[in-house]
Design an enzyme around this catalytic site. Structure first.
Site, short mmCIF file in Angstrom:
data_model
loop_
_atom_site.label_atom_id
_atom_site.label_comp_id
_atom_site.label_asym_id
_atom_site.label_seq_id
_atom_site.Cartn_x
_atom_site.Cartn_y
_atom_site.Cartn_z
N HIS A 80 0.83 -1.22 0.00
CA HIS A 80 0.00 0.00 0.00
C HIS A 80 0.86 1.27 0.00
CE1 HIS A 80 -3.22 -2.81 0.54
NE2 HIS A 80 -2.68 -3.24 1.65
N ARG A 115 9.01 4.42 -9.84
CA ARG A 115 9.36 5.84 -10.01
C ARG A 115 9.99 6.14 -11.35
NH1 ARG A 115 6.40 5.58 -6.59
NH2 ARG A 115 6.50 6.33 -4.44
N GLY A 134 1.15 4.81 -8.19
CA GLY A 134 0.31 5.64 -7.32
C GLY A 134 0.77 7.08 -7.27
N ARG A 135 1.71 7.37 -6.36
CA ARG A 135 2.08 8.76 -6.10
C ARG A 135 2.63 9.54 -7.29
NH1 ARG A 135 4.40 7.02 -0.46
NH2 ARG A 135 4.37 5.14 -1.71
#
Ligand SMILES: Cc1cc2nc3c(=O)[nH]c(=O)nc-3n(C[C@H](O)[C@H](O)[C@H](O)COP(=O)(O)O)c2cc1C
Length: 191
Positions: A80, A115, A134-135
């Site tokens: 997560h 990334r 995600g980020r």
């Protein structure tokens, strides 16, 4: 007591202070998570939908095996985003263990820590069928809206293609286990 003010969830989640003792974390998590939820509930979920059910949060071969036993259509290796608990393993470090347990019966996806294009390449080489991001996407959205998200996706794609070219892989199918070296490989080479 300071509690997070979750503006987007206003009215949906109570941020009421239940006690002046402790951190209030227990009543808060009890309210947003159903602690009775367990592996058996996957059968119920499967009974109410024809959609494929992929199970996210798998980090061990044991859980991968359980997920297949309850009929998961796919497995998402995920911690997560490392936001829940310190010292959970990096997903890339447990990917191969899960891939071996699953044995190509269902797709294994890698989530967390992607990334750059080289991260995508490593995950594919270790047996993931795809990755989730995600980020980086959220950062792109925060910086430049839709165009920022596009930029992030293009950067990852371009970096992956460059990595493939430099590694001599004309297609995704050409990315193989021999293209990466893990800590375990290094230890084995010392034996
Ligand atoms: C702001 C935020 C909220 C998130 N909320 C949830 C959630 O409610 N449920 C969940 O399974 N994962 C949640 N995640 C984790 C993401 O789904 C995903 O697993 C993680 O961001 C992947 O790692 P990455 O950000 O390094 O790509 C959240 C992540 C962020 C950044």
């Amino acid at each position: 007591m300071n509690l997070p003010q979750l503006k987007n969830l206003e009215g949906l989640i109570s941020i009421e202070v239940f006690s002046d003792k402790g951190s209030n974390t227990k009543p808060y998590t009890n309210e947003i998570f159903d602690s009775s939820f367990c592996w058996r509930d996957i059968a119920w979920l499967k009974s109410i939908t024809n959609l494929p059910i992929l199970i996210k949060g798998i980090l061990t071969r044991e859980d991968a095996t359980k997920a297949m036993e309850v009929g998961a259509a796919g497995i998402i290796v995920s911690n997560h985003g490392g936001r829940q608990l310190d010292y959970t393993p990096a997903t890339i470090s447990v990917l191969e263990e899960v891939v071996q347990a699953v044995g190509r019966k269902v797709p294994v996806l890698l989530d967390g820590g992607i990334r750059r294009g080289t991260d995508v390449f490593k995950a594919l080489a270790l047996g993931a069928q795809a990755v989730l991001v995600g980020r980086p996407v959220i950062y792109g959205l925060a910086a430049k809206g839709e165009a920022g998200v596009r930029k992030v996706m293009h950067m990852l794609k371009d970096e992956l293609e460059l990595t493939m070219a430099l590694a001599g892989c004309p297609t995704l199918k050409d990315i193989s286990r021999s293209h990466v070296r893990t800590d375990r490989d290094r230890l084995q080479s010392l034996l």
